[in-house]
Design a protein around this motif. Structure first.
Motif: not given
Length: 338
Positions: A69-94
């Motif tokens: 189900p996470y095969h879509w994350m192989r595309d590092t240029n996918n805007p949804a993948f980039v948005h998810h990384l930003h969300e993880e970084n924000s959660y880690a900082e908080a």
């Protein structure tokens, strides 16, 4: 007898501890530690942990099929993948917000324990001493050299001293300047030509492990624009200091081809093909022998290896290509080691 006397003295010198006092002091320390833990109890951030979305996708290999189900994350240029990384970084900082002061103190302490001057031992090559060092306050190393002629050539040493060249440090490549320009840098391979004029190196500026070849003229400090190949892995100079052998990788980043180019040719965007490894299970590598007389072409797999050689004393670029073809045809009887 001596051991008994020493034990008696140790017992006499040991202070008397009241068991009731000792227990009360231990209880006090435990209570203090418990209250300290309560005061510094961490709090979870208000935002919830970001979970990536699941997209049904079936993968089949070796006669088996499964759902990824996470095969879509192989595309590092996918805007949804980039948005998810930003969300993880924000959660880690908080999540780590209450440890910012501790992180700063720990980083400062670790930095103070590092030596201020980190430098590799100088390596002599001809009249030059080559070495690397990390400047104070910088993150990446700097490739340097200084002229230190041998004692046998005393006349040349005196002449260089009068000219002010002996002992003067010369910066050949500064990783920090490249990182400041591109935001990231990874230098793969560096090779100086036998006449100490050219520096060939491979560079990755985006973290893709896809290296680009650049050749710097150490006399002028300029990058040669006529040869900038992509996907380069290994390098080797011929003795004429103009002919450069290099390997390139395919789309799977497998080094499979050896090319040869004249760095001083005005129009030389692509090198001339010297050797191609068609077997996808083998990777090609090139190295120069310590005496500089030969350049070895190595084709290796997990279970076997093949090796061929060519003379490095080449006068012109066309002679380099033609002679290697002759060596490959007549003498390149590859030995397989299993």
């Amino acid at each position: 007898m001596a051991a008994c006397t020493l034990l008696h003295l140790l017992r006499r010198s040991r202070p008397v501890i009241n068991s009731r006092t000792s227990l009360s002091s231990q209880f006090f320390h435990l209570a203090s530690f418990s209250s300290s833990c309560k005061r510094h109890a961490f709090t979870l951030p208000d935002q919830s942990f970001p979970l990536p979305k699941k997209v049904p996708f079936k993968v089949s290999a070796h006669g088996r099929t499964w759902v990824d189900p996470y095969h879509w994350m192989r595309d590092t240029n996918n805007p949804a993948f980039v948005h998810h990384l930003h969300e993880e970084n924000s959660y880690a900082e908080a999540f780590m917000a209450d440890t910012i002061d501790v992180q700063s103190r720990m980083a400062s302490e670790m930095k103070n324990r590092l030596p201020t001057n980190i430098s590799s031992p100088p390596e002599r090559w001809g009249p030059w001493l080559y070495y690397q060092n990390i400047p104070d306050g910088k993150e990446f190393p700097v490739l340097c050299r200084r002229l230190e002629p041998d004692k046998a050539g005393w006349a040349a040493s005196v002449l260089d001293y009068v000219r002010g060249q002996t002992g003067k440090e010369e910066i050949l490549l500064d990783w920090n300047e490249i990182a400041e320009h591109y935001g990231y840098v990874h230098v793969g391979t560096c090779r100086v030509s036998p006449n100490h004029r050219y520096l060939a190196y491979t560079i990755d500026i985006n973290g893709s492990e896809w290296f680009k070849l650049q050749i710097k003229d150490l006399r002028t400090g300029c990058i040669l624009p006529n040869l900038q190949a992509e996907g380069v892995v290994s390098l080797a100079w011929a003795q004429d200091s103009c002919t450069l052998f290099y390997t390139v990788a395919d789309k799977n980043q497998r080094p499979f081809r050896v090319l040869c180019a004249d760095v001083e040719a005005p129009n030389n965007s692509d090198g001339m093909n010297v050797f191609t490894e068609s077997d996808s299970g083998f990777c090609v590598d090139i190295t120069a022998t310590k005496d500089g007389k030969f350049i070895t072409v190595n084709s290796n797999s997990r279970t076997s290896s093949e090796e061929g050689i060519t003379f490095s004393f080449l006068i012109r670029f066309q002679e380099a290509f033609c002679y290697f073809c002759e060596v490959e045809t007549i003498f390149l009887k590859l030995c397989r080691f299993t």
